[in-house]
Design a protein around this motif. Structure first.
Motif, PDB file in Angstrom:
ATOM      1  N   HIS A 229      15.328  -5.207  45.994  1.00  0.00           N
ATOM      2  CA  HIS A 229      15.167  -3.757  46.152  1.00  0.00           C
ATOM      3  C   HIS A 229      13.837  -3.352  46.775  1.00  0.00           C
ATOM      4  O   HIS A 229      13.659  -2.180  47.128  1.00  0.00           O
ATOM      5  N   GLU A 230      12.914  -4.275  46.893  1.00  0.00           N
ATOM      6  CA  GLU A 230      11.572  -3.924  47.368  1.00  0.00           C
ATOM      7  C   GLU A 230      11.219  -4.610  48.690  1.00  0.00           C
ATOM      8  O   GLU A 230      10.239  -4.259  49.331  1.00  0.00           O
ATOM      9  N   SER A 236      15.426   4.017  51.830  1.00  0.00           N
ATOM     10  CA  SER A 236      14.928   4.135  50.458  1.00  0.00           C
ATOM     11  C   SER A 236      15.770   5.084  49.614  1.00  0.00           C
ATOM     12  O   SER A 236      16.572   5.874  50.120  1.00  0.00           O
ATOM     13  N   TYR A 276      11.827   5.085  41.445  1.00  0.00           N
ATOM     14  CA  TYR A 276      12.291   4.160  42.476  1.00  0.00           C
ATOM     15  C   TYR A 276      12.343   4.801  43.867  1.00  0.00           C
ATOM     16  O   TYR A 276      13.073   4.340  44.741  1.00  0.00           O
ATOM     17  N   SER A 279      11.758   2.387  46.649  1.00  0.00           N
ATOM     18  CA  SER A 279      12.604   1.194  46.605  1.00  0.00           C
ATOM     19  C   SER A 279      13.854   1.412  47.449  1.00  0.00           C
ATOM     20  O   SER A 279      14.208   2.548  47.776  1.00  0.00           O
ATOM     21  N   LYS A 283      18.552   0.134  44.475  1.00  0.00           N
ATOM     22  CA  LYS A 283      17.924   0.197  43.156  1.00  0.00           C
ATOM     23  C   LYS A 283      18.703   1.113  42.215  1.00  0.00           C
ATOM     24  O   LYS A 283      18.480   1.099  41.004  1.00  0.00           O
TER      25      LYS A 283
END
Length: 296
Positions: A229-230, A236, A276, A279, A283
């Protein structure tokens, strides 16, 4: 060779502007964070100090930014495009995913300024933007599209004309809302499969190729399983929530009450609430995991 202003050099805008440079056009770029325009300067673009400076004398003005707030500031704000000495009949090509209300308002402002406006949201990842493989969703007069086509061709493999101004954005909002629903549904399906004790890698593969498969599911389900997720975030949570919100509001404007859309908005809002925002949109699976009841 056309003189082109390209405003917004993020992941997508950089690829698109680069294609126009490679096609031999005189490209003047502006980005709020100047460093993000440096790769284009190295390729031959001219850096402008403001949107207005970039737009002076341009044959076409492209904008590719994240939301209504950014688009409004760049077109209508202090030193915005519409404050410049613009070439009469220049193309105003707005490629951002925006609310339908702002697209209509902006098109009217552009017309008053003597510009020829084209509603032109795009679909495709940054790699497609850099390779000229985007699909463009067009709204505007056929004469405007004909005039713009020599500039659109280097950017895209397909151009779909949906009708008058606003119709390209209408379709983009519809398809992005559907994409959000598919991502959230894939997340819930994987959580259910996890509780059932299934091999999640196998489930993700089967989902991608089965009856519930789609490009969104095929791309995002394996990333959810991997928990990636990163790393190399292409889209995003912040922008997925924005697209979901714009799509839902447009449906409501048309008198609809999309319950599935509202549930999806809540899922991505939960991911935002959990911190998040930066992310990847995948996510959302973690936000849903936190909120689903424990197994009995």
């Amino acid at each position: 060779m056309a003189r082109i202003a390209f405003i917004g050099t993020g992941l997508m805008g950089t690829g698109m502007a680069g294609r126009l440079i490679d096609a031999g056009h005189d490209v003047h770029v502006y980005n709020r964070t100047t460093s993000r325009a440096e790769p284009l300067i190295e390729r031959g673009a001219t850096l402008a100090s403001s949107p207005a400076e970039a737009a002076i004398g341009a044959d076409a003005i492209f904008v590719m930014v994240g939301d209504d707030v950014a688009s409004r500031a760049l077109w209508s704000g202090t030193s915005g495009i519409l404050s410049a000495d613009l070439k009469p009949g220049a193309l105003a090509i707005e490629c951002s995913t925006l609310s339908h209300d702002w697209v209509v308002e902006l098109s009217e402002q552009a017309k008053e300024a003597g510009l020829d406006y084209l509603d032109c949201p795009v679909t495709g990842l940054p790699e497609a933007a850099a390779s000229g493989l985007l699909t463009l969703f067009l709204g505007g007069a056929q004469s405007t599209i004909n005039k713009a086509m020599p500039l659109l061709t280097p950017l895209s493999r397909d151009q779909i004309h949906f009708g008058p101004i606003g119709s390209g954005s209408a379709y983009k909002l519809i398809v992005n809302l559907m994409g959000s629903i598919q991502i959230a549904a894939a997340a819930e399906g994987l959580i259910t499969a996890e509780r059932a004790g299934l091999d999640l890698n196998l489930v993700a593969m089967a989902l991608a190729s089965g009856g519930c498969g789609s490009p969104q599911v095929a791309r995002n389900a394996p990333l959810m399983v991997e928990g990636a997720h990163e790393k190399d975030v292409l889209f995003s949570t912040k922008w997925r929530l924005k697209d979901t919100d714009y799509g839902l509001k447009y449906a409501q404007k048309l008198g609809l009450n999309p319950e599935i859309g509202k549930a999806t908005l809540n899922a991505f809002q939960a991911a935002m609430d959990d911190g998040y925002a930066a992310s990847a949109e995948t996510k959302v699976i973690e936000a849903l995991r936190k909120r689903l009841p424990e197994a009995g």
